[in-house]
Design a protein around this motif. Structure first.
Motif, PDB file in Angstrom:
ATOM      1  N   ALA A  13       0.816  -1.216   0.000  1.00  0.00           N
ATOM      2  CA  ALA A  13       0.000   0.000   0.000  1.00  0.00           C
ATOM      3  C   ALA A  13       0.851   1.268   0.000  1.00  0.00           C
ATOM      4  O   ALA A  13       0.500   2.264  -0.651  1.00  0.00           O
ATOM      5  CB  ALA A  13      -0.941  -0.016   1.197  1.00  0.00           C
ATOM      6  N   ASP A  14       1.974   1.247   0.718  1.00  0.00           N
ATOM      7  CA  ASP A  14       2.812   2.441   0.795  1.00  0.00           C
ATOM      8  C   ASP A  14       3.518   2.729  -0.528  1.00  0.00           C
ATOM      9  O   ASP A  14       3.621   3.881  -0.951  1.00  0.00           O
ATOM     10  CB  ASP A  14       3.840   2.287   1.920  1.00  0.00           C
ATOM     11  N   SER A  15       3.999   1.688  -1.188  1.00  0.00           N
ATOM     12  CA  SER A  15       4.622   1.883  -2.499  1.00  0.00           C
ATOM     13  C   SER A  15       3.596   2.393  -3.504  1.00  0.00           C
ATOM     14  O   SER A  15       3.886   3.267  -4.336  1.00  0.00           O
ATOM     15  CB  SER A  15       5.244   0.579  -2.990  1.00  0.00           C
ATOM     16  N   LYS A  16       2.382   1.858  -3.439  1.00  0.00           N
ATOM     17  CA  LYS A  16       1.324   2.330  -4.337  1.00  0.00           C
ATOM     18  C   LYS A  16       0.973   3.784  -4.052  1.00  0.00           C
ATOM     19  O   LYS A  16       0.701   4.565  -4.970  1.00  0.00           O
ATOM     20  CB  LYS A  16       0.085   1.438  -4.195  1.00  0.00           C
ATOM     21  N   ARG A  17       0.975   4.152  -2.776  1.00  0.00           N
ATOM     22  CA  ARG A  17       0.684   5.548  -2.426  1.00  0.00           C
ATOM     23  C   ARG A  17       1.741   6.489  -3.004  1.00  0.00           C
ATOM     24  O   ARG A  17       1.420   7.553  -3.540  1.00  0.00           O
ATOM     25  CB  ARG A  17       0.628   5.702  -0.906  1.00  0.00           C
ATOM     26  N   ILE A  18       3.000   6.095  -2.910  1.00  0.00           N
ATOM     27  CA  ILE A  18       4.088   6.901  -3.459  1.00  0.00           C
ATOM     28  C   ILE A  18       3.967   6.987  -4.980  1.00  0.00           C
ATOM     29  O   ILE A  18       4.137   8.059  -5.581  1.00  0.00           O
ATOM     30  CB  ILE A  18       5.452   6.316  -3.059  1.00  0.00           C
ATOM     31  N   LEU A  19       3.636   5.860  -5.618  1.00  0.00           N
ATOM     32  CA  LEU A  19       3.450   5.853  -7.066  1.00  0.00           C
ATOM     33  C   LEU A  19       2.317   6.786  -7.465  1.00  0.00           C
ATOM     34  O   LEU A  19       2.421   7.535  -8.446  1.00  0.00           O
ATOM     35  CB  LEU A  19       3.171   4.430  -7.549  1.00  0.00           C
ATOM     36  N   ASP A  20       1.254   6.767  -6.700  1.00  0.00           N
ATOM     37  CA  ASP A  20       0.112   7.641  -6.959  1.00  0.00           C
ATOM     38  C   ASP A  20       0.534   9.109  -6.893  1.00  0.00           C
ATOM     39  O   ASP A  20       0.130   9.927  -7.729  1.00  0.00           O
ATOM     40  CB  ASP A  20      -0.985   7.355  -5.929  1.00  0.00           C
ATOM     41  N   ILE A  21       1.332   9.455  -5.907  1.00  0.00           N
ATOM     42  CA  ILE A  21       1.821  10.830  -5.765  1.00  0.00           C
ATOM     43  C   ILE A  21       2.657  11.235  -6.975  1.00  0.00           C
ATOM     44  O   ILE A  21       2.496  12.332  -7.524  1.00  0.00           O
ATOM     45  CB  ILE A  21       2.654  10.978  -4.470  1.00  0.00           C
ATOM     46  N   ILE A  22       3.521  10.335  -7.414  1.00  0.00           N
ATOM     47  CA  ILE A  22       4.388  10.648  -8.552  1.00  0.00           C
ATOM     48  C   ILE A  22       3.575  10.777  -9.836  1.00  0.00           C
ATOM     49  O   ILE A  22       3.826  11.672 -10.658  1.00  0.00           O
ATOM     50  CB  ILE A  22       5.489   9.573  -8.695  1.00  0.00           C
ATOM     51  N   ILE A  23       2.585   9.912 -10.018  1.00  0.00           N
ATOM     52  CA  ILE A  23       1.724   9.999 -11.205  1.00  0.00           C
ATOM     53  C   ILE A  23       1.019  11.344 -11.255  1.00  0.00           C
ATOM     54  O   ILE A  23       0.975  12.014 -12.291  1.00  0.00           O
ATOM     55  CB  ILE A  23       0.693   8.845 -11.216  1.00  0.00           C
ATOM     56  N   LYS A  24       0.457  11.759 -10.121  1.00  0.00           N
ATOM     57  CA  LYS A  24      -0.329  12.998 -10.094  1.00  0.00           C
ATOM     58  C   LYS A  24       0.538  14.246 -10.103  1.00  0.00           C
ATOM     59  O   LYS A  24       0.114  15.306 -10.571  1.00  0.00           O
ATOM     60  CB  LYS A  24      -1.242  12.997  -8.869  1.00  0.00           C
ATOM     61  N   SER A  25       1.765  14.141  -9.574  1.00  0.00           N
ATOM     62  CA  SER A  25       2.651  15.308  -9.518  1.00  0.00           C
ATOM     63  C   SER A  25       3.374  15.545 -10.844  1.00  0.00           C
ATOM     64  O   SER A  25       3.747  16.670 -11.158  1.00  0.00           O
ATOM     65  CB  SER A  25       3.692  15.129  -8.412  1.00  0.00           C
ATOM     66  N   GLY A  26       3.582  14.476 -11.591  1.00  0.00           N
ATOM     67  CA  GLY A  26       4.319  14.605 -12.840  1.00  0.00           C
ATOM     68  C   GLY A  26       5.810  14.441 -12.627  1.00  0.00           C
ATOM     69  O   GLY A  26       6.473  13.665 -13.279  1.00  0.00           O
ATOM     70  N   ALA A  27       6.379  15.181 -11.716  1.00  0.00           N
ATOM     71  CA  ALA A  27       7.796  15.065 -11.345  1.00  0.00           C
ATOM     72  C   ALA A  27       7.922  15.593  -9.926  1.00  0.00           C
ATOM     73  O   ALA A  27       7.412  16.665  -9.611  1.00  0.00           O
ATOM     74  CB  ALA A  27       8.683  15.865 -12.294  1.00  0.00           C
ATOM     75  N   THR A  28       8.593  14.841  -9.070  1.00  0.00           N
ATOM     76  CA  THR A  28       8.663  15.249  -7.673  1.00  0.00           C
ATOM     77  C   THR A  28       9.959  14.757  -7.043  1.00  0.00           C
ATOM     78  O   THR A  28      10.617  13.851  -7.556  1.00  0.00           O
ATOM     79  CB  THR A  28       7.448  14.714  -6.898  1.00  0.00           C
ATOM     80  N   THR A  29      10.329  15.356  -5.929  1.00  0.00           N
ATOM     81  CA  THR A  29      11.543  14.974  -5.209  1.00  0.00           C
ATOM     82  C   THR A  29      11.177  14.169  -3.973  1.00  0.00           C
ATOM     83  O   THR A  29      10.013  14.136  -3.546  1.00  0.00           O
ATOM     84  CB  THR A  29      12.313  16.233  -4.767  1.00  0.00           C
ATOM     85  N   LYS A  30      12.185  13.562  -3.378  1.00  0.00           N
ATOM     86  CA  LYS A  30      11.954  12.813  -2.137  1.00  0.00           C
ATOM     87  C   LYS A  30      11.422  13.728  -1.040  1.00  0.00           C
ATOM     88  O   LYS A  30      10.525  13.341  -0.281  1.00  0.00           O
ATOM     89  CB  LYS A  30      13.243  12.136  -1.678  1.00  0.00           C
ATOM     90  N   ASN A  31      11.961  14.944  -0.963  1.00  0.00           N
ATOM     91  CA  ASN A  31      11.501  15.864   0.081  1.00  0.00           C
ATOM     92  C   ASN A  31      10.026  16.199  -0.071  1.00  0.00           C
ATOM     93  O   ASN A  31       9.290  16.313   0.917  1.00  0.00           O
ATOM     94  CB  ASN A  31      12.325  17.163   0.051  1.00  0.00           C
ATOM     95  N   GLU A  32       9.569  16.352  -1.309  1.00  0.00           N
ATOM     96  CA  GLU A  32       8.152  16.652  -1.543  1.00  0.00           C
ATOM     97  C   GLU A  32       7.282  15.456  -1.154  1.00  0.00           C
ATOM     98  O   GLU A  32       6.186  15.633  -0.604  1.00  0.00           O
ATOM     99  CB  GLU A  32       7.948  17.028  -3.013  1.00  0.00           C
TER     100      GLU A  32
END
Length: 400
Positions: A13-32
């Motif tokens: 679930a946590d990896s999927k949540r991170i993937l979801d954030i990256i999909i919606k953000s387009g490009a993001t950093t670890k800090n974000e």
């Protein structure tokens, strides 16, 4: 053949949540990502590992430095999977292939007429899918799934189009469309109302991004509505999408196809506009449209209205004013952040759109306390339903 999709399903679930954030953000950093998830860096790194291992994300550059070394930007790997999105409407059917960034790789559309039965429609779509996979040399196991946004009402769980009205072809009754596709392909198939997939696309990736309450209205042969409130799609009991169109605006009004009188659809749909125009000409009204009455369609009327034909302008303003009044009731009840007006009438007539917005804003009971924004055609226009159908596939994988 299913190894790649199995890798996707192995994510926790946590990896999927991170993937979801990256999909919606387009490009993001670890800090974000850390700011959103409140994770520790070591925990984040652990959950990022399988995303990189399965080639779902990649390093795409560096972000702005806040004083130290420039941070790495992570983005979705666009060719990790592909998704088909289908839009089945009353006048056309469209199919697209998108990558994981929701970029359209290819698109085909064909007209729905009296010859396009469910069997013929699915045969055409099946041929397009097979040809697309062959032309782009994409193996079946790189197709994450197929999403269908269709005219309702439907049975989502069983994947059945139940009993829609106004299809020119006969046979659109209890069509098991999900199983019909699954007989031909080994990837998952998902189905929802087209208005729901459209509002989902705009909510996650489009003009509604970052808003909790949005609404999508498709003004065509019928009036199709998709609504998200507090981040959740609002569904009717029978998974229909035409409840707004059958809101009674005049208890002594015209007879509607649903059996009631005075529904919004009686006045503000393509058929209503054409019917009203024809009736007025038969009464002796003058128009600049030089066609036989039976050949005149809504595009002729909207075009003539823009060219100052007085009868056409009157018909369009009248239809849009009723639609605007209906929108006022909707706004007062649900108080959305943004209303997206789309569909053939909106696309063809700036006058129709402008009148809808003007009436809705002038009569809005909450206008002093709430700011409602209107948008014409959203971010995706006529592709909203098919793109949303593809988004629906990703959402399902990320939520299970």
């Amino acid at each position: 053949m299913k190894d790649l999709r199995m890798n996707f399903n192995k994510l926790n679930a946590d990896s999927k949540r991170i993937l979801d954030i990256i999909i919606k953000s387009g490009a993001t950093t670890k800090n974000e990502i850390l700011k959103i998830t409140k994770m520790k860096l070591t925990t984040l790194n652990r959950f990022l590992e399988p995303l990189e291992e399965f080639d779902l994300i990649e390093q795409i550059g560096v972000g702005e430095s806040s004083g130290g070394r420039k941070p790495t930007l992570y983005g979705i790997k666009e060719d990790s999977f592909y998704i088909f999105g289908i839009d089945i409407s009353r006048t056309y059917t469209q199919i697209i292939l998108v990558n994981m960034k929701m970029n359209i790789i290819c698109k085909e559309r064909f007209i729905m007429d009296e010859s396009t039965s469910p069997e013929i429609t699915i045969q055409k779509l099946t041929e397009v899918i097979s040809k697309t996979l062959n032309d782009f040399d994409i193996p079946h196991n790189k197709i994450l799934g197929l999403g269908i946004g269709t005219v309702g009402p439907i049975d989502r769980e069983k994947g059945i189009i139940k009993n829609p009205v106004n299809f020119e072809s006969i046979g659109w009754l209890n069509v098991p469309i999900k199983s019909m596709f699954e007989e031909n392909f080994d990837f998952p198939v998902f189905i929802d109302n087209g208005s729901n997939t459209a509002v989902l696309a705009e909510y996650i990736l489009g003009v509604g991004k970052g808003m909790n309450n949005i609404a999508y209205f498709n003004c065509g042969i019928g009036i199709r509505t998709g609504t998200i409130t507090s981040g959740v799609i609002i569904r009717s009991i029978n998974d229909g999408e035409d409840a707004f169109g059958h809101m009674v605006i005049d208890v002594d009004g015209d007879l509607c196809s649903c059996g009631n009188y005075g529904c919004i659809e009686c006045y503000s749909s393509i058929k209503a506009v054409t019917r009203k125009f024809t009736a007025e000409v038969k009464k002796g009204r003058i128009t600049k449209i030089h066609k036989a009455l039976h050949e005149i369609n809504y595009k002729d009327i909207t075009k003539a209205a823009e060219e100052k034909d007085s009868l056409s302008k009157e018909i369009i303003i009248g239809a849009a004013s009723i639609m605007g009044a209906g929108l006022v009731n909707y706004i007062n009840l649900l108080n959305p952040n943004i209303i997206i007006l789309s569909g053939p009438l909106i696309k063809s007539s700036s006058l129709f759109y402008d009148t809808c917005v003007k009436v809705a804003n002038s009569k809005n009971f909450l206008r002093g306390n709430s700011q409602v924004f209107f948008n014409k055609e959203g971010s995706f226009g006529e592709d909203a339903i098919s793109i949303g159908a593809a988004v629906m596939v990703i959402n399902d994988f990320l939520s299970t």
